[in-house]
Design an enzyme around this catalytic site. Sequence first.
Site, PDB file in Angstrom:
ATOM      1  N   GLU A 187       0.852  -1.190   0.000  1.00  0.00           N
ATOM      2  CA  GLU A 187       0.000   0.000   0.000  1.00  0.00           C
ATOM      3  C   GLU A 187       0.888   1.240   0.000  1.00  0.00           C
ATOM      4  OE1 GLU A 187      -2.905   0.464   3.173  1.00  0.00           O
ATOM      5  OE2 GLU A 187      -3.726   2.208   2.136  1.00  0.00           O
ATOM      6  N   CYS A 190      -6.641   1.580   2.386  1.00  0.00           N
ATOM      7  CA  CYS A 190      -7.454   2.795   2.456  1.00  0.00           C
ATOM      8  C   CYS A 190      -7.062   3.802   1.382  1.00  0.00           C
ATOM      9  CB  CYS A 190      -7.313   3.440   3.836  1.00  0.00           C
ATOM     10  SG  CYS A 190      -7.930   2.414   5.160  1.00  0.00           S
ATOM     11  N   ASN A 239     -11.781  -1.989  -1.405  1.00  0.00           N
ATOM     12  CA  ASN A 239     -10.993  -2.406  -0.234  1.00  0.00           C
ATOM     13  C   ASN A 239     -11.818  -2.136   1.010  1.00  0.00           C
ATOM     14  OD1 ASN A 239      -8.472  -2.937   1.446  1.00  0.00           O
ATOM     15  ND2 ASN A 239      -9.045  -0.882   2.108  1.00  0.00           N
ATOM     16  N   GLU A 240     -11.984  -3.139   1.818  1.00  0.00           N
ATOM     17  CA  GLU A 240     -12.737  -3.001   3.078  1.00  0.00           C
ATOM     18  C   GLU A 240     -14.038  -2.247   2.847  1.00  0.00           C
ATOM     19  OE1 GLU A 240     -10.116  -1.636   6.225  1.00  0.00           O
ATOM     20  OE2 GLU A 240      -9.191  -3.613   6.342  1.00  0.00           O
TER      21      GLU A 240
HETATM   22  O1  AHR Z   1      -2.854  -1.885   6.362  1.00  0.00           O
HETATM   23  C1  AHR Z   1      -3.310  -0.696   6.892  1.00  0.00           C
HETATM   24  C2  AHR Z   1      -4.798  -0.453   6.645  1.00  0.00           C
HETATM   25  O2  AHR Z   1      -5.553  -1.399   7.331  1.00  0.00           O
HETATM   26  C3  AHR Z   1      -5.251  -0.597   5.224  1.00  0.00           C
HETATM   27  O3  AHR Z   1      -5.106   0.590   4.532  1.00  0.00           O
HETATM   28  C4  AHR Z   1      -6.687  -0.952   5.344  1.00  0.00           C
HETATM   29  O4  AHR Z   1      -7.121  -1.796   4.304  1.00  0.00           O
HETATM   30  C5  AHR Z   1      -6.790  -1.615   6.697  1.00  0.00           C
HETATM   31  O5  AHR Z   1      -7.791  -1.074   7.455  1.00  0.00           O
END
Ligand code: AHR
Length: 636
Positions: free
Chosen positions: A46, A243, A360-361
């Site tokens: 990320e 995120c 994502n999430e």
């Molecule tokens: O890995 C850190 C964060 O944790 C990521 O951005 C998110 O996907 C998760 O909440």
Amino acid sequence: MRIRSMLSMQCILAAMFSIAGENVIKVDASKALYPTSADLWGIFFEDIDLSLDGGVYAEMVRNRSFEDGNGSDRELTLEYWNPIGGAECFLSKKPNAHPNDRHCVTVRGYRGAGIANEGYFGIGVRKGASYNLSVALKGDGVMAVEVALEAYNKPALATARIEGVADEWKTFNVTLVANDTDPQARLAFRFLPNRKGGRCGMEAQLDHVSLMPADAVAGLFRSDLVEKLAALNPSFVRFPGGCWVEGDTMKDAYRWKTTIGDKWNRRTQWNIWKYWSTNGVGFHEYLLLSEALKAKPLFCINVGMSHKETVPMDKMGEFVQDALDCIEYANGPVDSEWGAKRAEAGHPEPFGLKYLEIGNENGGKEYEERYALIAKAVREKYPDVQLVFDNWKETKRVDDPKDLRDDHFYDHPDRLMGDLAHEYDNAKGDFGIFVGEYAVVRGTHRYGSLRGAIGEAAFMMGLERNQNQVKLAAYAPLFANAQHTVWTPNLIYPTTLGSFVNPSWTVQKLFSENRGAEVLKVDVTTGTFETKTDFAWGKGVNTNVIENVQASAVRERDGSVILKLVNCTEEPQAVRVEGVKGKAIKTLFGGGDRMAHNSHAEPEALNESICTIDFDGVDAMPPLSLVIYRFEVIGK
Ligand code: AHR
């Protein structure tokens, strides 16, 4: 495999411990349960905590195109630049410029006036190394520009001289060779006026300033950090978030089309992890990095949802198109619209994008509708691309059993050693699992700790044992600049001149080096202990029942067996192994204080040791340790 010592000190010490309790491990080496998953261990990269800019991206100049703002409000500042030699420096607008590249800096003054960049917490310069500088300049009354890498109270570390600055923008390229090492140098430009400039003062403008180490991998990536990634031998690279994909609001969401093409025309973007991203490593460079690592790309796209906003269904067309076009960019023929752009960027061969995660999430009904819309379009056009959906909130299952489900776990070591080590013991569905993010984030040190890493090792045993359902997994997050850790812990911490790793990195490496081809049946007889921990994201207390020893075994194609054991206790454990014995390479990691960790001051405080043994079935495991036995094939 590197043999550190034939019989290392740690192996001797292990044999000398006074042992409490015996654990019996029965390996059924005659019967494979199922094949291992080809892509089980990968990485999740990320753009978090200056992991690209200020991390793996080798660019050393910060705010290099004068487009960084102050916080998220976008009011531009001259951050990371300082006037020198009595100069007056201010931001100027460039007429008729690309909308993403509207500013430069104006420097005014007399002889020696100039401007200096401090890089990402200093610029790390190494004696003998070459650095390629490129800078766009325009000026009136300028005879020459002296460029220097310099550190406090030292003679210049490297110098160069630029001549020919004129009234029109011109790009200059010079190489700086360092005569000394310094972790916190700065890059300085000092202007020498001609007769006119000397009399009335000179005025010059700078833009597009870039300083790259000459040994950068593909001219883009810090070679020392790529080595740390290559050592993990990842099967896939999930990118770019996290995120970061979502953004807090849709205007800050990651949209891959703004990250390709001429690097100076890419959108500099406010990152949810509190800095400005250049997007210098965009979609194309991510694909290049995956290729350099021989790993499959697993790209994650925005699903039309940010943390605070959701795109209405009747405006989702461009998100569907983004998904289709990113596959065409990565895999399409050179005569397709997006394949042509890939070829133009220097890579006519397809990259082979294999996995696409949508969101994502993200979860709930809004996610399900948007996922279904994008997934349908992708499946119709690209049936070979494996889709990934999020397991978030109430979204447990979306659409198609052929898709992988992305599960995330951030917790205390006790939880990972306890229930979570058995999360997948009873296959729960007819679909594959991608454990897209996991880590010990509580009850550990900000740089990770031995007990955190051992907690993850216990959890990974559960993933390894259950490869009938678990297909992919990645620790999270991968990198954080050691000076910018909004999220802790992370796997690798770059500093200006090097890096140090979380002990979890060693565990990741050891699992990846010892994957095997088939999962074997293992039975463990061991004791248990109980702990209590608060729930991570909710109220209440969890009672953890933790087994003293966890085990997992796999078999290579040539018949050799790899047995992994984890001692979750803080005491030595005696183990008796049945079903495998003989000559083996034994790797031992751990055996120290629960909070032991590496740091800037002690980058190699924790390491594995390797020895060869003739294993008669009985051994002693140090407290909080991971032991891996790689047995020779019988009769070899
Ligand atoms: O890995 C850190 C964060 O944790 C990521 O951005 C998110 O996907 C998760 O909440």
